[in-house]
Design a protein around this motif. Structure first.
Motif, PDB file in Angstrom:
ATOM      1  N   ASP A 127      43.768   8.645 -87.766  1.00 21.15           N
ATOM      2  CA  ASP A 127      42.446   8.734 -87.159  1.00 21.15           C
ATOM      3  C   ASP A 127      41.523   9.415 -88.161  1.00 21.15           C
ATOM      4  N   VAL A 128      40.249   9.036 -88.163  1.00 23.61           N
ATOM      5  CA  VAL A 128      39.282   9.593 -89.113  1.00 23.61           C
ATOM      6  C   VAL A 128      38.081  10.113 -88.342  1.00 23.61           C
ATOM      7  N   VAL A 129      37.736  11.373 -88.583  1.00 26.16           N
ATOM      8  CA  VAL A 129      36.544  11.990 -87.998  1.00 26.16           C
ATOM      9  C   VAL A 129      35.696  12.522 -89.143  1.00 26.16           C
ATOM     10  N   ALA A 130      34.420  12.113 -89.198  1.00 28.22           N
ATOM     11  CA  ALA A 130      33.507  12.578 -90.238  1.00 28.22           C
ATOM     12  C   ALA A 130      32.212  13.061 -89.601  1.00 28.22           C
ATOM     13  N   ILE A 131      31.691  14.183 -90.088  1.00 33.31           N
ATOM     14  CA  ILE A 131      30.436  14.735 -89.575  1.00 33.31           C
ATOM     15  C   ILE A 131      29.423  14.864 -90.708  1.00 33.31           C
ATOM     16  N   ALA A 132      28.163  15.002 -90.331  1.00 40.06           N
ATOM     17  CA  ALA A 132      27.089  15.164 -91.315  1.00 40.06           C
ATOM     18  C   ALA A 132      27.007  16.613 -91.779  1.00 40.06           C
ATOM     19  N   GLY A 133      26.642  16.787 -93.042  1.00 42.44           N
ATOM     20  CA  GLY A 133      26.348  18.108 -93.590  1.00 42.44           C
ATOM     21  C   GLY A 133      24.863  18.263 -93.830  1.00 42.44           C
ATOM     22  N   ASN A 134      24.471  19.365 -94.446  1.00 42.70           N
ATOM     23  CA  ASN A 134      23.045  19.617 -94.663  1.00 42.70           C
ATOM     24  C   ASN A 134      22.424  18.685 -95.691  1.00 42.70           C
ATOM     25  N   HIS A 135      23.224  18.093 -96.571  1.00 42.77           N
ATOM     26  CA  HIS A 135      22.681  17.130 -97.533  1.00 42.77           C
ATOM     27  C   HIS A 135      22.525  15.731 -96.919  1.00 42.77           C
ATOM     28  N   ASP A 136      23.227  15.476 -95.818  1.00 42.29           N
ATOM     29  CA  ASP A 136      23.218  14.150 -95.216  1.00 42.29           C
ATOM     30  C   ASP A 136      22.009  13.956 -94.306  1.00 42.29           C
ATOM     31  N   ASN A 137      21.674  12.708 -94.080  1.00 42.06           N
ATOM     32  CA  ASN A 137      20.662  12.336 -93.087  1.00 42.06           C
ATOM     33  C   ASN A 137      21.416  12.028 -91.792  1.00 42.06           C
ATOM     34  N   GLY A 138      21.386  12.974 -90.855  1.00 39.35           N
ATOM     35  CA  GLY A 138      22.173  12.815 -89.637  1.00 39.35           C
ATOM     36  C   GLY A 138      21.820  11.571 -88.861  1.00 39.35           C
ATOM     37  N   ALA A 139      20.516  11.282 -88.748  1.00 38.82           N
ATOM     38  CA  ALA A 139      20.091  10.100 -88.002  1.00 38.82           C
ATOM     39  C   ALA A 139      20.586   8.820 -88.673  1.00 38.82           C
ATOM     40  N   ALA A 140      20.581   8.804 -90.000  1.00 34.68           N
ATOM     41  CA  ALA A 140      21.066   7.618 -90.720  1.00 34.68           C
ATOM     42  C   ALA A 140      22.564   7.429 -90.510  1.00 34.68           C
ATOM     43  N   LEU A 141      23.311   8.533 -90.475  1.00 38.35           N
ATOM     44  CA  LEU A 141      24.750   8.411 -90.202  1.00 38.35           C
ATOM     45  C   LEU A 141      24.985   7.933 -88.775  1.00 38.35           C
ATOM     46  N   ASP A 142      24.168   8.419 -87.839  1.00 33.49           N
ATOM     47  CA  ASP A 142      24.311   7.946 -86.459  1.00 33.49           C
ATOM     48  C   ASP A 142      24.034   6.453 -86.354  1.00 33.49           C
ATOM     49  N   ALA A 143      23.166   5.939 -87.236  1.00 34.19           N
ATOM     50  CA  ALA A 143      22.879   4.504 -87.214  1.00 34.19           C
ATOM     51  C   ALA A 143      24.097   3.681 -87.623  1.00 34.19           C
ATOM     52  N   LEU A 144      25.059   4.320 -88.280  1.00 37.36           N
ATOM     53  CA  LEU A 144      26.286   3.626 -88.697  1.00 37.36           C
ATOM     54  C   LEU A 144      27.392   3.742 -87.648  1.00 37.36           C
ATOM     55  N   ARG A 145      27.108   4.376 -86.517  1.00 35.85           N
ATOM     56  CA  ARG A 145      28.178   4.618 -85.548  1.00 35.85           C
ATOM     57  C   ARG A 145      28.763   3.331 -84.974  1.00 35.85           C
ATOM     58  N   ALA A 146      27.945   2.304 -84.792  1.00 33.98           N
ATOM     59  CA  ALA A 146      28.481   1.040 -84.270  1.00 33.98           C
ATOM     60  C   ALA A 146      29.503   0.461 -85.245  1.00 33.98           C
ATOM     61  N   TRP A 147      29.158   0.488 -86.542  1.00 31.27           N
ATOM     62  CA  TRP A 147      30.126   0.034 -87.550  1.00 31.27           C
ATOM     63  C   TRP A 147      31.376   0.908 -87.508  1.00 31.27           C
ATOM     64  N   ALA A 148      31.180   2.245 -87.462  1.00 28.31           N
ATOM     65  CA  ALA A 148      32.302   3.162 -87.502  1.00 28.31           C
ATOM     66  C   ALA A 148      33.232   2.953 -86.316  1.00 28.31           C
ATOM     67  N   GLU A 149      32.666   2.811 -85.123  1.00 22.40           N
ATOM     68  CA  GLU A 149      33.500   2.628 -83.938  1.00 22.40           C
ATOM     69  C   GLU A 149      34.291   1.327 -84.018  1.00 22.40           C
ATOM     70  N   ALA A 150      33.656   0.269 -84.557  1.00 20.85           N
ATOM     71  CA  ALA A 150      34.378  -0.997 -84.720  1.00 20.85           C
ATOM     72  C   ALA A 150      35.530  -0.855 -85.707  1.00 20.85           C
ATOM     73  N   ALA A 151      35.350   0.062 -86.670  1.00 16.53           N
ATOM     74  CA  ALA A 151      36.396   0.280 -87.670  1.00 16.53           C
ATOM     75  C   ALA A 151      37.413   1.328 -87.228  1.00 16.53           C
ATOM     76  N   GLY A 152      37.216   1.910 -86.042  1.00 16.69           N
ATOM     77  CA  GLY A 152      38.134   2.939 -85.562  1.00 16.69           C
ATOM     78  C   GLY A 152      37.876   4.311 -86.156  1.00 16.69           C
ATOM     79  N   ILE A 153      36.641   4.544 -86.614  1.00 13.27           N
ATOM     80  CA  ILE A 153      36.257   5.800 -87.259  1.00 13.27           C
ATOM     81  C   ILE A 153      35.273   6.532 -86.360  1.00 13.27           C
ATOM     82  N   THR A 154      35.441   7.839 -86.224  1.00 13.79           N
ATOM     83  CA  THR A 154      34.504   8.652 -85.450  1.00 13.79           C
ATOM     84  C   THR A 154      33.506   9.294 -86.401  1.00 13.79           C
ATOM     85  N   LEU A 155      32.230   8.998 -86.204  1.00  9.76           N
ATOM     86  CA  LEU A 155      31.170   9.481 -87.082  1.00  9.76           C
ATOM     87  C   LEU A 155      30.130  10.207 -86.241  1.00  9.76           C
ATOM     88  N   ARG A 156      29.818  11.444 -86.598  1.00  6.71           N
ATOM     89  CA  ARG A 156      28.823  12.230 -85.869  1.00  6.71           C
ATOM     90  C   ARG A 156      27.787  12.759 -86.854  1.00  6.71           C
TER      91      ARG A 156
END
Length: 384
Positions: free
Chosen positions: A76-105
């Motif tokens: 299982d893979v869980v990845a979160i955003a840090g202060n350098h990341d664009n949190g909203a942009a990572l959230d926009a990838l959540r549909a892809w991540a969920e389809a791939a079995g990856i948890t992205l926050r």
């Protein structure tokens, strides 16, 4: 259960104009190889996947491929955003991540359930994770909208809000699950790695280790780039960055963390070195001394002990083509400043002719005729 904990990839990092994309490809390939060898049940990426909030398409492609490759190891893979990341942009990838079995926050939401991730190991052991992306001071109050706050509570510190948030999210921890937290935070007592963004590691952003519940079996942190454990009521650990992000980190040992933990087993933590990145080195000396430095396979920061002059940087880079940063040695700068101060004190109250004679002597041109010419010209200027 077995966990592979990594963080602070900083994909897209450019070091003094030098792209590091090939290094990141090699480093993340090695992280995947470690996962293939260790067969973790869970991979945690604790923030700063990217170096900037606007990553290039190549950087995005590299991160998504790395996450997919880690998932393909069976973990299982869980990845979160840090202060350098664009949190909203990572959230926009959540549909892809969920389809791939990856948890992205990417961002902190006002629904507690959005930050709870649950799963089971290959052996059937249940685990429950609080996944808390980086939270800026600006949004700390907004994130606590899931609580009923008094006016006094709403004006409390960043650490107070983070503590309240983690306490609420950890309420579901029970005795029959492996209880985990991942967050991107500065915890008091941690040692900076050398390349972090200062604005987000100052005291106003630091939280005490007591914000973590004693019932937590392991806390996987990102943000500080040096691998280290923090004295806390439960096991709290930074994995560090898998490559030295800047020259301030040249003494760090890039690695990922492997954790063995269970409901009846205290966390056993070990570091697995990651050696694929180009090492960073600092060298010092005069041009003659630098000419004797052996050709290096690393990127260099050079502190040159020569007075500033036109063409000095180019002369250093001719000797050391892998020098990305060239500076006058700080110790020489201090010596020059002290000498200038002393010279100013010696000049105080002296006649212009005396000062000019001293200047000629310092340059090896102590010619009385030139001194007399200066006196005549200076007298004419003053009389005009």
């Amino acid at each position: 259960m077995r966990i592979l904990h990594t963080s602070d990839w900083h994909v897209g990092k450019v070091l003094k104009g030098q792209s590091r994309v090939e290094e990141h490809i090699a480093v993340l390939r090695q992280v995947v190889e470690v996962a293939q060898a260790e067969r973790p049940d869970l991979v945690v990426v604790a923030g700063d996947l990217y170096d900037t909030a606007a990553p290039t398409p190549d950087a995005t492609r590299l991160v998504t491929r790395a996450l997919s490759a880690l998932r393909n190891t069976g973990a299982d893979v869980v990845a979160i955003a840090g202060n350098h990341d664009n949190g909203a942009a990572l959230d926009a990838l959540r549909a892809w991540a969920e389809a791939a079995g990856i948890t992205l926050r990417g961002s902190v939401r006002d629904r507690a359930a959005d930050h709870i991730v649950e799963g089971r190991t290959r052996g059937g052991e249940a685990w429950r994770m609080v996944a808390l992306p980086f939270l800026s001071q600006r949004y700390a109050i907004r994130a606590t909208e899931m609580f009923d706050l008094s006016a006094a509570e709403a004006t409390q510190t960043y650490a107070d809000h983070v503590g309240r948030l983690l306490a609420t999210l950890s309420e579901g921890f029970g005795p029959d699950t492996v209880n985990l937290v991942t967050a991107h935070l500065t915890v008091i007592g941690g040692t900076m790695g050398g390349g972090e963004r200062d604005a987000h590691t100052i005291q106003a952003y630091a939280v005490p280790a007591t914000v973590f519940s004693p019932g937590t079996h392991y806390v996987a942190l990102g943000h500080l780039h040096r691998a280290q454990s923090i004295l806390a009521p439960c096991p709290v650990h930074y994995s560090g960055s898998p490559l030295a992000v800047d020259f301030g980190e040249e003494e760090n040992t890039p690695s990922v963390t492997i954790v063995e933990v269970g409901t009846q087993q205290a966390a056993k933590i070990r570091q697995v070195p990651v050696t694929a990145a180009v090492p960073l080195r600092t060298v010092r000396g005069t041009l003659d001394e630098l000419a004797k430095v052996k050709e290096s396979d690393g990127w260099l920061r050079v502190y040159v002990r020569e007075r500033p002059r036109a063409g000095l940087r180019e002369a250093v880079q001719d000797l050391l083509p892998r020098a990305l940063e060239v500076r006058i040695d700080p110790s020489l700068v201090a010596e020059m400043a002290a000498a200038d101060s002393s010279a100013q004190a010696r000049r105080a109250g002296r006649a212009p002719g005396e000062l000019f004679s001293d200047y000629l002597r310092s340059r090896g041109h102590a010619d009385p005729a030139v001194g007399q010419l200066f006196d005549r010209l200076y007298g004419e200027v003053r009389a005009s």
